[in-house]
Design a protein around this motif. Structure first.
Motif, mmCIF file in Angstrom:
data_model
loop_
_atom_site.group_PDB
_atom_site.id
_atom_site.type_symbol
_atom_site.label_atom_id
_atom_site.label_comp_id
_atom_site.label_asym_id
_atom_site.label_seq_id
_atom_site.Cartn_x
_atom_site.Cartn_y
_atom_site.Cartn_z
ATOM 1 N N LEU A 81 0.800 -1.227 0.000
ATOM 2 C CA LEU A 81 0.000 0.000 0.000
ATOM 3 C C LEU A 81 0.832 1.276 0.000
ATOM 4 O O LEU A 81 0.345 2.326 -0.397
ATOM 5 C CB LEU A 81 -0.947 0.002 1.201
ATOM 6 N N VAL A 82 2.073 1.191 0.440
ATOM 7 C CA VAL A 82 2.905 2.386 0.509
ATOM 8 C C VAL A 82 3.586 2.669 -0.821
ATOM 9 O O VAL A 82 3.492 3.755 -1.368
ATOM 10 C CB VAL A 82 3.956 2.269 1.635
ATOM 11 N N TYR A 83 4.286 1.677 -1.361
ATOM 12 C CA TYR A 83 5.094 1.904 -2.553
ATOM 13 C C TYR A 83 4.493 1.378 -3.849
ATOM 14 O O TYR A 83 4.765 1.908 -4.917
ATOM 15 C CB TYR A 83 6.492 1.287 -2.368
ATOM 16 N N GLY A 84 3.715 0.334 -3.802
ATOM 17 C CA GLY A 84 3.124 -0.223 -5.016
ATOM 18 C C GLY A 84 4.173 -0.554 -6.057
ATOM 19 O O GLY A 84 5.230 -1.118 -5.751
ATOM 20 N N CYS A 85 3.933 -0.185 -7.299
ATOM 21 C CA CYS A 85 4.862 -0.463 -8.405
ATOM 22 C C CYS A 85 6.177 0.276 -8.246
ATOM 23 O O CYS A 85 7.213 -0.206 -8.709
ATOM 24 C CB CYS A 85 4.225 -0.091 -9.746
ATOM 25 N N VAL A 86 6.157 1.419 -7.593
ATOM 26 C CA VAL A 86 7.386 2.187 -7.398
ATOM 27 C C VAL A 86 8.383 1.374 -6.584
ATOM 28 O O VAL A 86 9.588 1.419 -6.826
ATOM 29 C CB VAL A 86 7.090 3.549 -6.728
ATOM 30 N N GLY A 87 7.913 0.599 -5.639
ATOM 31 C CA GLY A 87 8.787 -0.263 -4.851
ATOM 32 C C GLY A 87 9.476 -1.311 -5.708
ATOM 33 O O GLY A 87 10.673 -1.567 -5.543
ATOM 34 N N ILE A 88 8.745 -1.894 -6.639
ATOM 35 C CA ILE A 88 9.328 -2.883 -7.539
ATOM 36 C C ILE A 88 10.340 -2.227 -8.468
ATOM 37 O O ILE A 88 11.443 -2.742 -8.676
ATOM 38 C CB ILE A 88 8.224 -3.591 -8.356
ATOM 39 N N ILE A 89 9.998 -1.068 -9.007
ATOM 40 C CA ILE A 89 10.911 -0.350 -9.896
ATOM 41 C C ILE A 89 12.189 0.023 -9.153
ATOM 42 O O ILE A 89 13.297 -0.159 -9.672
ATOM 43 C CB ILE A 89 10.225 0.904 -10.484
ATOM 44 N N SER A 90 12.065 0.511 -7.937
ATOM 45 C CA SER A 90 13.230 0.870 -7.137
ATOM 46 C C SER A 90 14.120 -0.342 -6.881
ATOM 47 O O SER A 90 15.351 -0.258 -7.003
ATOM 48 C CB SER A 90 12.773 1.480 -5.812
ATOM 49 N N SER A 91 13.517 -1.448 -6.555
ATOM 50 C CA SER A 91 14.273 -2.680 -6.322
ATOM 51 C C SER A 91 15.009 -3.126 -7.583
ATOM 52 O O SER A 91 16.182 -3.523 -7.531
ATOM 53 C CB SER A 91 13.320 -3.783 -5.847
#
Length: 123
Positions: A81-91
């Motif tokens: 809920l916090v990062y969504g797709c941005v979390g995957i992209i960052s990783s």
């Protein structure tokens, strides 16, 4: 409960939004009745009216890819809920940076093996 499309049952969107079904449903081709969770997650994250607006701006040929993208983004958003797709992209960006660093180290090691004298002169 029949739609005007080739399917004989109400689509997942109609089951979710209009239990009695509708005759003309913009979602019918993209949210089949056997995938109710797909529509539920897209509706929860984006809202059915927003998805309908997106559909109205797209050509029919681009809608299927759009539905896959929205469904993926909705599932990821509901999972994080916090990062969504941005979390995957960052990783993924971190993994790319690590791979680039490892490649540079490997190239420096290979250069030293090929000609240690030139490598030591450059230091």
């Amino acid at each position: 409960m029949k739609m005007s499309s080739s399917s004989n049952s109400t689509c997942a969107a109609c089951k979710f939004l209009h239990p009695k079904g509708t005759q003309e449903c913009v979602f019918a081709s993209y949210f089949p009745p056997d995938q109710p969770a797909k529509f539920a997650s897209v509706h929860k994250v984006f809202g059915a009216s927003n998805v309908a607006k997106i559909f109205n701006e797209l050509s029919t040929s681009r809608r299927e890819d759009t539905v896959h993208t929205l469904a993926y983004e909705a599932d990821v958003r509901l999972g994080d809920l916090v990062y969504g797709c941005v979390g995957i992209i960052s990783s993924l960006l971190q993994e790319i940076e690590l791979a680039q660093t490892k490649a540079e180290i490997a190239l420096l090691g290979a250069a030293q093996l090929v000609d240690p004298f030139i490598y030591n002169e450059q230091k």
